[in-house]
Design a protein around this motif. Structure first.
Motif, PDB file in Angstrom:
ATOM      1  N   ARG A 166       0.959  -1.193  -0.071  1.00 45.84           N
ATOM      2  CA  ARG A 166      -0.006   0.088   0.170  1.00 45.84           C
ATOM      3  C   ARG A 166       0.899   1.353  -0.002  1.00 45.84           C
ATOM      4  O   ARG A 166       1.931   1.422   0.557  1.00 45.84           O
ATOM      5  CB  ARG A 166      -0.958   0.037   1.239  1.00 45.84           C
ATOM      6  N   LYS A 167       0.368   2.299  -0.587  1.00 48.10           N
ATOM      7  CA  LYS A 167       0.936   3.533  -0.769  1.00 48.10           C
ATOM      8  C   LYS A 167       0.879   4.192   0.777  1.00 48.10           C
ATOM      9  O   LYS A 167      -0.265   4.111   1.384  1.00 48.10           O
ATOM     10  CB  LYS A 167       0.466   4.569  -1.956  1.00 48.10           C
ATOM     11  N   THR A 168       1.791   5.026   1.064  1.00 48.17           N
ATOM     12  CA  THR A 168       1.450   5.760   2.475  1.00 48.17           C
ATOM     13  C   THR A 168       1.736   7.111   2.389  1.00 48.17           C
ATOM     14  O   THR A 168       2.692   7.581   1.480  1.00 48.17           O
ATOM     15  CB  THR A 168       2.276   5.201   3.480  1.00 48.17           C
TER      16      THR A 168
ATOM     17  N   ASN B 178      -5.866   5.739  -4.883  1.00 49.88           N
ATOM     18  CA  ASN B 178      -4.701   5.334  -4.386  1.00 49.88           C
ATOM     19  C   ASN B 178      -4.698   3.981  -3.470  1.00 49.88           C
ATOM     20  O   ASN B 178      -3.656   3.264  -3.262  1.00 49.88           O
ATOM     21  CB  ASN B 178      -3.881   6.329  -3.882  1.00 49.88           C
TER      22      ASN B 178
ATOM     23  N   GLN C 296      -4.467   4.582  -0.554  1.00 47.91           N
ATOM     24  CA  GLN C 296      -3.182   4.601   0.521  1.00 47.91           C
ATOM     25  C   GLN C 296      -3.712   4.425   1.953  1.00 47.91           C
ATOM     26  O   GLN C 296      -4.916   4.455   2.477  1.00 47.91           O
ATOM     27  CB  GLN C 296      -2.570   5.972  -0.013  1.00 47.91           C
TER      28      GLN C 296
ATOM     29  N   LEU D 112       2.582  10.692  -4.565  1.00 49.98           N
ATOM     30  CA  LEU D 112       2.139   9.113  -4.347  1.00 49.98           C
ATOM     31  C   LEU D 112       2.372   8.361  -5.730  1.00 49.98           C
ATOM     32  O   LEU D 112       2.777   7.134  -5.836  1.00 49.98           O
ATOM     33  CB  LEU D 112       0.732   8.966  -3.717  1.00 49.98           C
TER      34      LEU D 112
END
Length: 442
Positions: A235-237, A262, A264, A387
């Motif tokens: 996962r994006k953060t 996203n 996220q 991101l």
């Protein structure tokens, strides 16, 4: 205001302190009930020592907050390398915990006595400091007067003065001069800070840069870091750190806007963790799934917000992302220090209200390591772009690292400025017998 009137005003302040002294005990007891004082060490705030004074040269070092304490850790270690004893005072339970974790028994920690005549006299008489080095932005008149009366050098390091504080002091120029001219030395963060201190009566004043740029990156528990990275997976953060009231809602708004694109995880680290219950309630009312660090909650694929409501773990939170919005800058004023996220490897975003860290942000922005966003919509666009655009994010991270290298050197300049005060103490310390002896005082 004339000089005579200024002296009368300061005398009035001291007399008011004497009159209010009987209320100090109940006041501290009330604060302890609210968790704002260490109940078991409350007497330290009245100047009563809880540890013996070691024999030999001793410097009183004071830092009010966690940030200021972190900034002077390298200087404290330099004092200890010279075998000069340090009694380090701080004002908060949080900063005391930080001192215990980072310095252990390298220093003697005490809570700073309140700025009233009897506590300050009691503290100084017991510890008999050879010098007082402070990294706090506030000026405490009784403390200044009592140190000056005993001809103990008062030195300000990593000194800065905000726009608001400078305006307030300028409106009371004679009072400012009566206090600031008692400083033996001011080591300022920037040319602007130095100019302001000189205008208020301090002399001599030199410029060192920001000591925070010479500190080590905040540490983290590697096992915890590995655990959370495994739970986050691919996962994006992004993180919103050192947030103040209103900025958690801004982060939630950004999260909801970007989640469909996203998916996220958003990390929110409030500046004051005691607000965590209210923040969690607000986030849940927005329909968001919250995991809290203080509960050791698992980060699942459904988790929207990781609420960093612990103390001393900024190094952990920043290592879970490469994008950090630094708070007290969008819905509040003053800003927070951007150097920690830059040195750990984050692209830095900030709101426009960054007066207290103007120089640091100007350098980061000029190098390309930070970007200013004017509102929540612009913040959402910036977070989304970073991101999804790896090369842009990497460029900002690299630029931030370059900026940090440029800013290093403040510690060496500060130590050089302090040498006339430290060198005699170093010689005396190294001539002392290597057996510590308890001192006495009243």
């Amino acid at each position: 205001m004339s000089g005579a009137v200024a002296r009368m005003a300061l005398a009035g302040y001291r007399l008011a302190g004497v009159a209010l002294y009987p209320l100090a005990g109940p006041y501290l007891a009330c604060r302890a009930m609210k968790g704002k004082e260490d109940r078991s060490r409350r007497l330290e705030r009245l100047g009563y020592a809880s540890q013996p004074r070691p024999r030999g040269p001793l410097v009183w070092v004071h830092s009010a907050s966690v940030g200021e304490t972190l900034s002077i850790l390298p200087l404290i270690r330099e004092l200890r390398r010279r075998e000069i004893h340090v009694v380090l005072t701080t004002g908060t339970v949080t900063s005391a915990a930080l001192v215990a974790a980072r310095l252990g028994d390298e220093v003697i920690h005490q809570y700073v006595p309140i700025d009233l005549k009897f506590p300050i006299k009691r503290f100084i008489a017991y510890w008999r400091p050879d010098a007082c080095i402070t990294a706090e932005s506030e000026i405490w008149p009784t403390t200044v007067a009592e140190l000056a009366r005993r001809r103990i050098p008062q030195i300000r390091v990593n000194a800065r003065i905000s726009d608001r504080s400078f305006a307030r002091w300028s409106n009371h120029a004679k009072v400012a001069e009566a206090l600031f001219d008692k400083m033996a030395l001011v080591v300022a963060q920037s040319d602007l800070d130095a100019e302001r201190f000189r205008d208020l009566g301090a002399w001599p004043v030199i410029v060192s840069g920001n000591l925070k740029s010479d500190t080590d990156p905040p540490p983290c528990d590697e096992l915890l870091l590995a655990k959370y990275k495994a739970e986050i997976g691919d996962r994006k953060t992004w993180a919103a750190i050192s947030t103040f009231d209103g900025e958690e809602m801004a982060a939630a708004t950004v999260h909801r806007a970007l989640k469909p694109k996203n998916g996220q995880l958003t990390i929110i680290v409030p500046r004051h963790p005691d607000r965590a219950d209210a923040i969690e309630t607000m986030l849940k009312e927005e329909g968001l799934v919250v995991a809290r660090r203080s509960r050791n909650d698992e980060l699942t694929p459904e988790t929207d917000i990781f609420l960093g409501d612990s103390i001393g773990e900024m190094g952990l939170y920043l290592r879970l992302t490469e994008i950090a919005f630094v708070g007290r800058s969008l819905t509040n004023e003053g800003g927070q220090n951007p150097l920690e996220p830059a040195m750990i490897g984050c692209a830095v975003l900030t709101g426009p209200n960054i007066q207290n860290f103007r120089d640091a942000y100007q350098h980061l922005v000029r190098k390309g390591g930070a970007r200013v966003v004017k509102d929540v919509e612009m913040l959402a666009k910036a977070v989304h772009y970073l991101l999804i655009t790896d090369h842009a994010r990497a460029r900002m991270v690299e630029a931030g690292a370059d900026a940090m290298e440029d800013l290093r050197g403040a510690l060496a300049k500060t130590v050089k400025a302090l040498e006339p005060y430290l060198n005699p103490l170093t010689v005396t310390a190294r001539l002392q017998p290597k057996v510590a002896a308890a001192g006495t005082g009243r």
